[in-house]
Every structure is written in structure tokens, then in C-alpha cells.
Design a protein around this motif. Structure first.
Motif, mmCIF file in Angstrom:
data_model
loop_
_atom_site.group_PDB
_atom_site.id
_atom_site.type_symbol
_atom_site.label_atom_id
_atom_site.label_comp_id
_atom_site.label_asym_id
_atom_site.label_seq_id
_atom_site.Cartn_x
_atom_site.Cartn_y
_atom_site.Cartn_z
ATOM 1 N N TYR A 37 -29.935 -24.019 4.689
ATOM 2 C CA TYR A 37 -29.238 -22.745 4.723
ATOM 3 C C TYR A 37 -27.752 -23.108 4.798
ATOM 4 O O TYR A 37 -27.286 -23.634 5.815
ATOM 5 N N SER A 40 -25.542 -21.811 7.976
ATOM 6 C CA SER A 40 -25.830 -22.292 9.329
ATOM 7 C C SER A 40 -26.074 -23.791 9.384
ATOM 8 O O SER A 40 -25.964 -24.397 10.449
ATOM 9 N N LEU A 66 -29.041 -25.036 8.782
ATOM 10 C CA LEU A 66 -30.462 -25.217 9.084
ATOM 11 C C LEU A 66 -31.131 -25.968 7.939
ATOM 12 O O LEU A 66 -30.952 -25.623 6.776
#
Length: 122
Positions: free
Chosen positions: A49, A52, A54
Motif C-alpha cells: 500500500y 502507508s 503496508l
């Protein structure tokens, strides 16, 4: 329209490492690496992601594959360690705008690179 260009593939011995790169004209919310071997379906091996940071991996590659991003260079990387012959495939970079759905679902990705070949010999 975001454009993606992969590089860094090659032929290596089992146990070796490779770092694949994906130069992007821009990022989408989710960027991922997929691979496809002859006669097999395209499978997701890593995703990030981009907002973020992630990261997501299937169990089959956890611990060996690492996805990362260089925001300044707009480049996505895939570090592959302890290469196995079964890692041999065409590796693709892909991007999608939506976070919804399974990140491994190829139909969710609107942007694809042309691929870079990885061949691992035993």
C-alpha cells in the motif's frame, strides 16, 4: 495513465538472489508484483500500500521475497533471496487504485508492465 517498466530479471543459480525493479511514471494506491510460469495462472507474490507502506505476501514466499518502494525515484523493487527453480517465471509489476478486494486478484489491476524474465537453474 500510469506506465510501468520492469527490469532486473536474468538467469541465476538456485540459492542466488535477484532484485527486480519497476520504474513507474506514478504510483497507484496498491502496487504489486505478480509472476506467471508457462502453463500456470498469474499469481501475486507481493504488494504494498504505497501510502502507508503496508506490505503483503502469500505464505509461499514469506521470508524470501521483499517488496519496497523508493518514492523519490518512483521505483518499486522486489528482492528475491534463496531462489528456487520453481521461482522461474515472468515477473510483472502492476498497480490498482482501489484497496477493495483480494490484492492477489489480477482482474483488479488496471496497470501492468511488460514483464521481466527470471530463470533459476538447479
Amino acid at each position: 495513465q500510469v506506465q510501468l517498466e520492469e527490469s532486473g530479471g536474468g538467469s541465476v543459480q538456485a540459492g542466488g538472489s535477484l532484485r527486480l525493479s519497476c520504474a513507474a511514471s506514478g504510483y497507484t494506491n496498491v502496487m504489486a508484483w505478480f509472476r506467471q510460469a508457462p502453463g500456470k495462472e498469474r499469481e501475486g507474490v507481493a504488494a504494498v500500500y504505497t501510502g502507508s507502506g503496508l506490505t503483503l505476501y502469500p505464505d509461499s514466499v514469506k521470508g524470501r521475497f521483499t517488496i519496497s518502494q523508493d518514492n523519490a525515484k518512483k521505483t518499486l523493487y522486489l528482492q528475491i533471496n534463496s531462489l528456487k527453480p520453481e521461482d522461474s517465471a515472468m515477473y510483472y509489476c502492476a498497480g490498482k487504485r482501489t484497496y477493495s478486494g483480494d490484492w492477489r486478484d489480477v482482474t483488479r489491476y488496471a496497470v501492468w508492465g511488460q514483464g521481466t524474465q527470471v530463470t533459476v537453474s538447479s
